[in-house]
Design a protein around this motif. Sequence first.
Motif, PDB file in Angstrom:
ATOM      1  N   GLN A 181       0.838  -1.209   0.000  1.00  0.00           N
ATOM      2  CA  GLN A 181       0.000   0.000   0.000  1.00  0.00           C
ATOM      3  C   GLN A 181       0.870   1.255   0.000  1.00  0.00           C
ATOM      4  OE1 GLN A 181      -3.416  -0.016  -0.182  1.00  0.00           O
ATOM      5  NE2 GLN A 181      -3.276  -2.240  -0.357  1.00  0.00           N
ATOM      6  N   SER A 182       1.994   1.187   0.721  1.00  0.00           N
ATOM      7  CA  SER A 182       2.855   2.370   0.838  1.00  0.00           C
ATOM      8  C   SER A 182       3.533   2.740  -0.477  1.00  0.00           C
ATOM      9  CB  SER A 182       3.915   2.143   1.921  1.00  0.00           C
ATOM     10  OG  SER A 182       4.842   1.138   1.518  1.00  0.00           O
ATOM     11  N   VAL A 183       3.662   1.762  -1.397  1.00  0.00           N
ATOM     12  CA  VAL A 183       4.278   2.047  -2.702  1.00  0.00           C
ATOM     13  C   VAL A 183       3.210   2.085  -3.798  1.00  0.00           C
ATOM     14  CG1 VAL A 183       6.527   1.119  -2.072  1.00  0.00           C
ATOM     15  CG2 VAL A 183       4.807  -0.416  -3.034  1.00  0.00           C
ATOM     16  N   HIS A 184       1.968   2.366  -3.352  1.00  0.00           N
ATOM     17  CA  HIS A 184       0.848   2.557  -4.276  1.00  0.00           C
ATOM     18  C   HIS A 184       0.587   1.322  -5.151  1.00  0.00           C
ATOM     19  CE1 HIS A 184       1.142   6.714  -2.980  1.00  0.00           C
ATOM     20  NE2 HIS A 184       2.405   6.757  -3.378  1.00  0.00           N
ATOM     21  N   THR A 185       0.659   0.153  -4.506  1.00  0.00           N
ATOM     22  CA  THR A 185       0.309  -1.086  -5.196  1.00  0.00           C
ATOM     23  C   THR A 185      -0.792  -1.762  -4.383  1.00  0.00           C
ATOM     24  OG1 THR A 185       2.612  -1.318  -5.888  1.00  0.00           O
ATOM     25  CG2 THR A 185       1.198  -3.248  -6.165  1.00  0.00           C
ATOM     26  N   PRO A 186      -2.008  -1.298  -4.544  1.00  0.00           N
ATOM     27  CA  PRO A 186      -3.101  -1.814  -3.725  1.00  0.00           C
ATOM     28  C   PRO A 186      -3.466  -3.258  -4.068  1.00  0.00           C
ATOM     29  CG  PRO A 186      -3.960  -0.357  -5.424  1.00  0.00           C
ATOM     30  CD  PRO A 186      -2.457  -0.265  -5.498  1.00  0.00           C
TER      31      PRO A 186
END
Length: 208
Positions: A181-186
């Motif tokens: 989530q923190s690297v925008h990979t939901p």
Amino acid sequence: YICAGSIWKIVVATKKHLPVSVLARLSIEKQTINQLIPTGGVVGNLFVIRSMQRHGVPSPLAIEALLIDGLGYYMAFAIAAAATLGILEVGGHLTNVIAWLIGIIFVLLVTIPLLIVWLISHRMWKPPHWITRWNTINESLKAIAQISPKNVVSPMLLTKTALLHIGIFLFDSATLWAMLQSVHTPISAFTAFSAMIIGTMAATVSFI
């Protein structure tokens, strides 16, 4: 690591008081050693036994703690593997490779606990001489002869241990989910859980 330390505390608390903080630190050190020296956890387990002995835990009790830990882990892993199989099947992502991987894992999850139970039931078994030449192994076998089979196969202890290991799997999965989530990979929590379990399976099979 607190969950891992709590597993050992459940067992050793019957005869020796050790703070969870001490056992959690041992868990971190064990994990570090296993990563540096990939021997399927053997070196890490020997380190834990020695460390517990230095803290005043009798050798048979330390081995009991590791055996119960191992059996509880296999129980939890079997539940996690079955859940992963269901998640992948429902989602339509179950491939032949993953199915074979899960099948191999289930064979190991049955075989290894049976070997542990056999070893406990035949505590007076004398191994070949070339095995007993190793002092550490020889001392461990002598300690196994003194353990309590009743404790090792205790349904209550194994249930508590398995639940704590399931907690470890869930925390690891939550960590993976949060990192992605923190690297925008939901991704979904179920996907993170399945990925983490499959990775654990692959690491287990690759060592063998």
